[in-house]
Design an enzyme around this catalytic site. Structure first.
Site, PDB file in Angstrom:
ATOM      1  N   GLY A  10       0.819  -1.241  -0.102  1.00 39.13           N
ATOM      2  CA  GLY A  10       0.005  -0.030  -0.058  1.00 39.13           C
ATOM      3  C   GLY A  10       0.822   1.235  -0.034  1.00 39.13           C
ATOM      4  O   GLY A  10       2.174   1.326  -0.053  1.00 39.13           O
ATOM      5  N   LEU A  12       1.137   3.856   2.178  1.00 37.42           N
ATOM      6  CA  LEU A  12       2.021   4.065   3.395  1.00 37.42           C
ATOM      7  C   LEU A  12       2.884   2.823   3.679  1.00 37.42           C
ATOM      8  O   LEU A  12       4.209   2.813   3.916  1.00 37.42           O
ATOM      9  CB  LEU A  12       1.202   3.983   4.842  1.00 37.42           C
ATOM     10  CG  LEU A  12       1.923   4.376   6.027  1.00 37.42           C
ATOM     11  CD1 LEU A  12       2.575   5.285   6.042  1.00 37.42           C
ATOM     12  CD2 LEU A  12       0.873   4.100   7.025  1.00 37.42           C
ATOM     13  N   ASP A 100      -7.704   9.859  11.791  1.00 37.22           N
ATOM     14  CA  ASP A 100      -8.738  10.899  12.315  1.00 37.22           C
ATOM     15  C   ASP A 100     -10.239  10.682  12.233  1.00 37.22           C
ATOM     16  O   ASP A 100     -10.959  11.293  13.053  1.00 37.22           O
ATOM     17  CB  ASP A 100      -8.304  12.296  11.759  1.00 37.22           C
ATOM     18  CG  ASP A 100      -8.448  12.302   9.894  1.00 37.22           C
ATOM     19  OD1 ASP A 100      -7.960  10.888   9.612  1.00 37.22           O
ATOM     20  OD2 ASP A 100      -8.821  13.236   9.560  1.00 37.22           O
ATOM     21  N   TYR A 126     -16.233   3.361   7.995  1.00 34.43           N
ATOM     22  CA  TYR A 126     -14.893   3.060   8.001  1.00 34.43           C
ATOM     23  C   TYR A 126     -14.432   3.658   9.470  1.00 34.43           C
ATOM     24  O   TYR A 126     -13.606   3.055   9.824  1.00 34.43           O
ATOM     25  CB  TYR A 126     -14.591   4.137   6.929  1.00 34.43           C
ATOM     26  CG  TYR A 126     -12.919   4.284   6.882  1.00 34.43           C
ATOM     27  CD1 TYR A 126     -11.962   3.233   6.551  1.00 34.43           C
ATOM     28  CD2 TYR A 126     -12.315   5.656   7.519  1.00 34.43           C
ATOM     29  CE1 TYR A 126     -10.462   3.317   6.742  1.00 34.43           C
ATOM     30  CE2 TYR A 126     -10.900   5.906   7.424  1.00 34.43           C
ATOM     31  CZ  TYR A 126     -10.130   4.750   7.022  1.00 34.43           C
ATOM     32  OH  TYR A 126      -8.735   4.963   7.216  1.00 34.43           O
ATOM     33  N   LYS A 130     -12.364   1.387  12.238  1.00 32.19           N
ATOM     34  CA  LYS A 130     -10.917   1.647  12.600  1.00 32.19           C
ATOM     35  C   LYS A 130     -10.831   1.785  14.167  1.00 32.19           C
ATOM     36  O   LYS A 130      -9.971   1.249  14.713  1.00 32.19           O
ATOM     37  CB  LYS A 130     -10.380   2.977  11.679  1.00 32.19           C
ATOM     38  CG  LYS A 130     -10.195   2.915  10.615  1.00 32.19           C
ATOM     39  CD  LYS A 130      -9.145   1.979  10.007  1.00 32.19           C
ATOM     40  CE  LYS A 130      -7.619   2.353  10.263  1.00 32.19           C
ATOM     41  NZ  LYS A 130      -6.609   1.662   9.841  1.00 32.19           N
ATOM     42  N   TRP A 151      -4.957  12.354   6.380  1.00 33.66           N
ATOM     43  CA  TRP A 151      -4.880  13.027   4.945  1.00 33.66           C
ATOM     44  C   TRP A 151      -3.570  12.652   4.314  1.00 33.66           C
ATOM     45  O   TRP A 151      -2.874  13.561   3.871  1.00 33.66           O
ATOM     46  CB  TRP A 151      -5.296  14.560   4.919  1.00 33.66           C
ATOM     47  CG  TRP A 151      -6.375  15.289   5.358  1.00 33.66           C
ATOM     48  CD1 TRP A 151      -7.347  14.401   6.116  1.00 33.66           C
ATOM     49  CD2 TRP A 151      -6.767  16.067   5.094  1.00 33.66           C
ATOM     50  NE1 TRP A 151      -8.288  15.373   6.268  1.00 33.66           N
ATOM     51  CE2 TRP A 151      -8.212  16.451   5.624  1.00 33.66           C
ATOM     52  CE3 TRP A 151      -6.349  17.659   4.508  1.00 33.66           C
ATOM     53  CZ2 TRP A 151      -9.064  17.749   5.487  1.00 33.66           C
ATOM     54  CZ3 TRP A 151      -7.196  18.505   4.405  1.00 33.66           C
ATOM     55  CH2 TRP A 151      -8.572  18.502   4.983  1.00 33.66           C
TER      56      TRP A 151
HETATM   57  N1  LIG Z   1      -4.853   7.389   3.093  1.00 34.92           N
HETATM   58  C1  LIG Z   1      -5.249   8.162   4.042  1.00 34.92           C
HETATM   59  O1  LIG Z   1      -5.656   9.524   3.731  1.00 34.92           O
HETATM   60  C2  LIG Z   1      -5.455   7.947   5.540  1.00 34.92           C
HETATM   61  C3  LIG Z   1      -5.568   8.876   6.409  1.00 34.92           C
HETATM   62  C4  LIG Z   1      -5.460   8.285   7.684  1.00 34.92           C
HETATM   63  C5  LIG Z   1      -5.016   6.985   8.182  1.00 34.92           C
HETATM   64  N2  LIG Z   1      -4.712   6.012   7.147  1.00 34.92           N
HETATM   65  C6  LIG Z   1      -4.813   4.857   7.538  1.00 34.92           C
HETATM   66  O2  LIG Z   1      -3.272   4.655   6.836  1.00 34.92           O
HETATM   67  C7  LIG Z   1      -2.993   3.261   6.744  1.00 34.92           C
HETATM   68  C8  LIG Z   1      -2.438   3.042   5.423  1.00 34.92           C
HETATM   69  O3  LIG Z   1      -3.375   3.527   4.538  1.00 34.92           O
HETATM   70  P1  LIG Z   1      -2.763   3.861   3.009  1.00 34.92           P
HETATM   71  O4  LIG Z   1      -3.160   5.099   2.407  1.00 34.92           O
HETATM   72  O5  LIG Z   1      -1.566   3.202   2.649  1.00 34.92           O
HETATM   73  O6  LIG Z   1      -3.631   3.027   2.301  1.00 34.92           O
HETATM   74  P2  LIG Z   1      -3.806   1.918   0.954  1.00 34.92           P
HETATM   75  O7  LIG Z   1      -2.655   2.439  -0.061  1.00 34.92           O
HETATM   76  O8  LIG Z   1      -5.156   1.609   0.651  1.00 34.92           O
HETATM   77  O9  LIG Z   1      -2.895   0.574   1.578  1.00 34.92           O
HETATM   78  C9  LIG Z   1      -3.689  -0.426   2.577  1.00 34.92           C
HETATM   79  C10 LIG Z   1      -3.066  -1.699   2.024  1.00 34.92           C
HETATM   80  O10 LIG Z   1      -3.667  -2.727   2.772  1.00 34.92           O
HETATM   81  C11 LIG Z   1      -3.842  -3.889   1.664  1.00 34.92           C
HETATM   82  N3  LIG Z   1      -5.156  -4.740   2.306  1.00 34.92           N
HETATM   83  C12 LIG Z   1      -6.269  -4.629   2.002  1.00 34.92           C
HETATM   84  N4  LIG Z   1      -6.898  -5.600   2.570  1.00 34.92           N
HETATM   85  C13 LIG Z   1      -6.027  -6.489   3.259  1.00 34.92           C
HETATM   86  C14 LIG Z   1      -6.035  -7.551   3.791  1.00 34.92           C
HETATM   87  N5  LIG Z   1      -7.324  -8.508   4.189  1.00 34.92           N
HETATM   88  N6  LIG Z   1      -4.666  -8.186   4.267  1.00 34.92           N
HETATM   89  C15 LIG Z   1      -3.652  -7.291   4.122  1.00 34.92           C
HETATM   90  N7  LIG Z   1      -3.646  -6.544   3.357  1.00 34.92           N
HETATM   91  C16 LIG Z   1      -4.774  -5.902   3.031  1.00 34.92           C
HETATM   92  C17 LIG Z   1      -4.104  -3.151   0.430  1.00 34.92           C
HETATM   93  O11 LIG Z   1      -4.274  -4.211  -0.591  1.00 34.92           O
HETATM   94  P3  LIG Z   1      -4.982  -3.831  -1.976  1.00 34.92           P
HETATM   95  O12 LIG Z   1      -4.488  -2.531  -2.430  1.00 34.92           O
HETATM   96  O13 LIG Z   1      -4.591  -5.109  -2.790  1.00 34.92           O
HETATM   97  O14 LIG Z   1      -6.437  -3.962  -1.298  1.00 34.92           O
HETATM   98  C18 LIG Z   1      -3.450  -2.120   0.370  1.00 34.92           C
HETATM   99  O15 LIG Z   1      -2.216  -2.429  -0.066  1.00 34.92           O
HETATM  100  C19 LIG Z   1      -4.328   2.561   7.005  1.00 34.92           C
HETATM  101  O16 LIG Z   1      -4.597   2.033   8.243  1.00 34.92           O
HETATM  102  C20 LIG Z   1      -5.570   3.842   6.937  1.00 34.92           C
HETATM  103  O17 LIG Z   1      -6.421   3.505   7.777  1.00 34.92           O
HETATM  104  C21 LIG Z   1      -5.160   6.506   5.818  1.00 34.92           C
END
Ligand SMILES: NC(=O)c1ccc[n+]([C@@H]2O[C@H](COP(=O)([O-])OP(=O)(O)OC[C@H]3O[C@@H](n4cnc5c(N)ncnc54)[C@H](OP(=O)(O)O)[C@@H]3O)[C@@H](O)[C@H]2O)c1
Length: 282
Positions: A10, A12, A100, A126, A130, A151
């Site tokens: 992903g 992050l 957040d 969502y 979380k 964000w």
């Molecule tokens: N993006 C934001 O703005 C934001 C803000 C605040 C907090 N966060 C938190 O930051 C963290 C990382 O988010 P990100 O932005 O990097 O999101 P991301 O790019 O969607 O990364 C999440 C990863 O988790 C994988 N995943 C989904 N279901 C899974 C499963 N059952 N087992 C193992 N892996 C799985 C996804 O794979 P696939 O792509 O193959 O589904 C993806 O590679 C998360 O905890 C999110 O809640 C994000």
């Protein structure tokens, strides 16, 4: 330190793997480890015996969670539960990433930021999933850091910044909401903080996000300024752009805990990110 990174494919997760260079890293993308599979989680942690697990796996489709709350719960709550129990049983530390969106976001734009001890109250499926993940991690009783951020933008995936640059390459004007306030955060900076927290004994919840605050509209204006794109940004309200999931109007995060990694102003993280990009549409 031996680190196991889940969700390593992903946005992050990719930066966490890079930030952990110099340590022994086991990077597991979704195809390598599905965190909803308890037996697979036990096997992965049992086989690698990590000092710490950094959980970047998540269901991040905020609107999609409204129509499939069970799906979101499986990844964002049951998954961390499996990880936390397995880590606690094996003596590994768990660094778990949260959001957040666990807050109701009903403060006014000039309010004090949310700190770790503030009451949660998610308004979306969502956010609820979380929060349930956070609670499962805390309840497992092992060494843990729950890191709330917001964000995110980074090299490893599409995000608001890439969307703006794409739209800016296609049109001369974009309309962006101006009544949601938060903290844009560079994944490259957050990733370093997660690796630091993996090696620390500090326990509990930590707020780690870009410094300062802005609206999505202000963020878009800054993106085009840094990218030197001549695209007009028109402010609108959340009501003008209805979405399936409710977003917090105010979700500025700050820390009340000494020793929490503090990131620089969001503009600095954004400038470094945009300046290093290949120009979109060029
Ligand atoms: N993006 C934001 O703005 C934001 C803000 C605040 C907090 N966060 C938190 O930051 C963290 C990382 O988010 P990100 O932005 O990097 O999101 P991301 O790019 O969607 O990364 C999440 C990863 O988790 C994988 N995943 C989904 N279901 C899974 C499963 N059952 N087992 C193992 N892996 C799985 C996804 O794979 P696939 O792509 O193959 O589904 C993806 O590679 C998360 O905890 C999110 O809640 C994000």
């Amino acid at each position: 330190m031996r680190l196991l990174v889940t969700g390593a494919g992903g946005m992050l997760g990719q930066d966490v793997v890079r930030a952990a260079r110099g340590h022994e890293v086991v990077a597991l993308a979704r195809r390598d480890l599905d965190v909803t599979d308890a037996a697979a989680v036990e096997a992965a942690i049992g086989d690698t015996a990590p000092h710490a697990v950094v959980n970047c796996a998540a269901w991040t489709d905020v609107d999609g969670a409204e129509s499939d709350p069970q799906g979101a719960h499986a990844v964002n709550a049951a998954g961390p539960n499996h990880l936390a129990r397995t880590c606690a049983a094996g003596g590994a530390r768990l660094v778990h990433v949260s959001t957040d969106y666990v807050f109701d976001g009903e403060r006014t734009p000039d309010s004090e930021p949310y700190v770790e001890s503030d009451q949660t109250g998610p308004r979306s499926a969502y956010g609820a999933s979380k929060l349930a993940g956070e609670q499962a991690v805390a309840a497992a009783g092992g060494s843990h850091a729950i890191v709330r951020s917001s964000w995110l933008f980074g090299d490893g995936g599409s995000n608001f910044v890439t969307t703006m640059l794409q739209l800016g390459a296609e049109r001369s004007e974009v309309t962006v909401v101006d009544d949601q306030i938060g903290c844009p955060t560079a994944t490259v900076q957050l990733a370093r903080a997660l690796v630091d927290l993996a090696g620390s004994p500090a326990q509990g919840i930590f707020h780690v996000a870009g410094g300062g605050r802005c609206s999505w509209y202000q963020l878009a204006v800054e993106v085009f300024r840094i990218a030197q794109r001549d695209c007009r940004v028109v402010p609108c309200t959340t009501a003008d752009m209805p979405r399936p999931a409710r977003r917090p109007a105010f979700s500025v995060l700050a820390t009340e805990r000494q020793g929490t990694p503090v990131l620089g102003p969001w503009q600095e993280g954004l400038a470094a990110y945009v300046s290093a990009m290949r120009p979109v549409g060029a």
